[in-house]
Enzyme design. Structure first.
Site, PDB file in Angstrom:
ATOM      1  N   SER A   1      42.461  20.808 -35.618  1.00 55.22           N
ATOM      2  CA  SER A   1      42.354  19.933 -34.442  1.00 55.22           C
ATOM      3  C   SER A   1      43.092  20.535 -33.249  1.00 55.22           C
ATOM      4  CB  SER A   1      42.925  18.547 -34.750  1.00 55.22           C
ATOM      5  OG  SER A   1      42.275  18.007 -35.868  1.00 55.22           O
TER       6      SER A   1
ATOM      7  N   HIS B   1      50.643  18.457 -34.230  1.00 59.80           N
ATOM      8  CA  HIS B   1      50.701  17.038 -34.611  1.00 59.80           C
ATOM      9  C   HIS B   1      51.067  16.866 -36.076  1.00 59.80           C
ATOM     10  CE1 HIS B   1      46.715  18.533 -35.524  1.00 59.80           C
ATOM     11  NE2 HIS B   1      46.648  17.608 -36.466  1.00 59.80           N
TER      12      HIS B   1
HETATM   13 ZN   LIG Z   1      45.569  17.831 -38.147  1.00 57.10          ZN
END
Ligand SMILES: [Zn+2]
Ligand SMILES: [Zn+2]
Length: 368
Positions: free
Chosen positions: A41, A60
């Site tokens: 991501s 993240h």
């Molecule tokens: Zn991730």
């Protein structure tokens, strides 16, 4: 000040900058980061596939130690070990109130703004705001996150392992256990042997699946899936994945098929290798404009359940401690998922390895 990896322009390498960091406001927590995973991501953002305001601190999937808390914070205190939660649910929207914090509308809003709930961030460079991905901004020595984004955990696990819990483990194990509810004795196929795919495999094994077919294009990774519970492997570069799965299941397909890559073609493959009335779970993240082609007649006539899974349909304050207990009890293998460790300065090397598909997971380890 906080040394951080900043994305200034899509498609360009991250640059290491000394950012100014404000103090935590009410309801916020300052975390000294110890480890952060490189996730697809983040890479989607680097490539401009998930448009966000720039400049931004990515990252993240992370773990660290609480350095300071703002006014009114009650769930963590200075010195606590925490895993970042990139879906800091609000507790009051319709999804939170009906038991689906993974789909929180407020967290979805923050995903698009790249800010904290008040619309600002605590990072700045030469007086200009620097945004933070998914409220986390984990590729920084220090970050400031909402209280709900810092989940306290046991202290006896390595930070590299704890970091994985925050994205690849909850996403994969959760997809198998919460979303698909894999049942004992069932048959499973998993497309994509990356950080998430390995965790789907071990989640399915934990749930008692009797047959787990791992599908990828890298033989070394496929060989390793067997130590996580895969019973069969298919190299999709050599064999057609759908035909191979049908051959291995007496021509009927698997009870549960998972897609953990994020490509429309492999999503259709997952659907096509699912037996009638079976369940297909899409976990991989495609670019927002892409669509999947599925045979229309098969929808009623084969009555499959086609669903997605976001954050493994998890509830981080409950699930993160539980997953680390499973790790501590020897029921989840996490160290072998870490293929390479980088310093923050080496982050672009880590992304190059991610792009080439050679790592299961690359991890940034922050210096003392
Ligand atoms: Zn991730
Ligand atoms: Zn909510």
């Amino acid at each position: 000040m906080a040394k951080a990896a900043v994305l200034h322009r899509y498609g360009e390498p991250l640059s290491i900058e000394e950012l100014d960091l404000a103090i935590p406001k009410r309801g916020e927590v300052k975390v000294k980061m110890k480890a952060a995973g490189l996730c697809h991501s983040d890479w989607h953002v680097v490539q401009g596939q998930l448009p966000l305001p720039l400049p931004i601190v990515l990252g993240h999937e992370g773990a660290g130690i609480v350095e300071e808390v703002g006014e009114g914070v009650t769930s963590v205190k200075q010195g606590d070990h925490v895993v970042l939660n990139w879906v800091p649910s609000c507790g009051t929207c319709s999804y939170c109130r009906t038991g689906r914090p993974d789909l929180c509308e407020e967290a979805a809003r923050l995903m698009a703004t790249g800010t904290l709930p008040d619309g600002t961030t605590r990072f700045s460079l030469h007086g200009k705001s620097v945004y933070q991905f998914l409220t986390a901004g984990a590729f920084s020595e220090y970050t400031i996150v909402p209280e709900q984004a810092a989940i306290p955990i046991r202290r006896d696990v390595p930070f590299e392992v704890a970091a994985l819990i925050g994205c690849s483990v909850i996403t994969g194990v959760g997809a198998a256990i919460h979303t698909a509810k894999v049942s004992p004795g069932s048959t499973v196929a998993v497309i994509g042997a990356g950080g998430v795919g390995f965790n789907i495999i071990q989640g399915a094994a934990l749930a008692g699946a009797k047959q787990i077919i791992a599908i990828d294009v890298v033989d070394e990774k496929l060989a390793m899936t067997k130590t996580f519970g895969a019973t069969h492997t298919v190299n999709a570069r050599e064999d057609d994945a759908v035909s191979a799965v049908l051959d291995l299941t007496d021509g009927i397909g698997v009870d549960y098929a998972f897609e953990a890559i994020g490509r429309p073609e492999t999503m259709a493959d997952a659907y096509n290798m699912t037996r009638k009335a079976g369940t297909t779970v899409i976990v991989g993240i495609a670019a927002p404009h892409e669509t999947v082609e599925i045979n229309a007649f098969s929808l009623p006539s084969q009555s499959k359940t086609l669903t997605g899974s976001w954050l493994g349909q998890g509830n981080p304050p409950v699930d993160y401690p539980k997953l680390l207990d499973l790790y501590a009890a020897g029921k989840l293998k996490l160290e072998p998922l870490i293929s390479a460790v980088y310093s923050l300065d080496q982050i672009n090397d880590g992304f190059a390895a991610l792009k080439s598909g050679q790592n299961i997971r690359g991890i940034i380890r922050f210096e003392e």
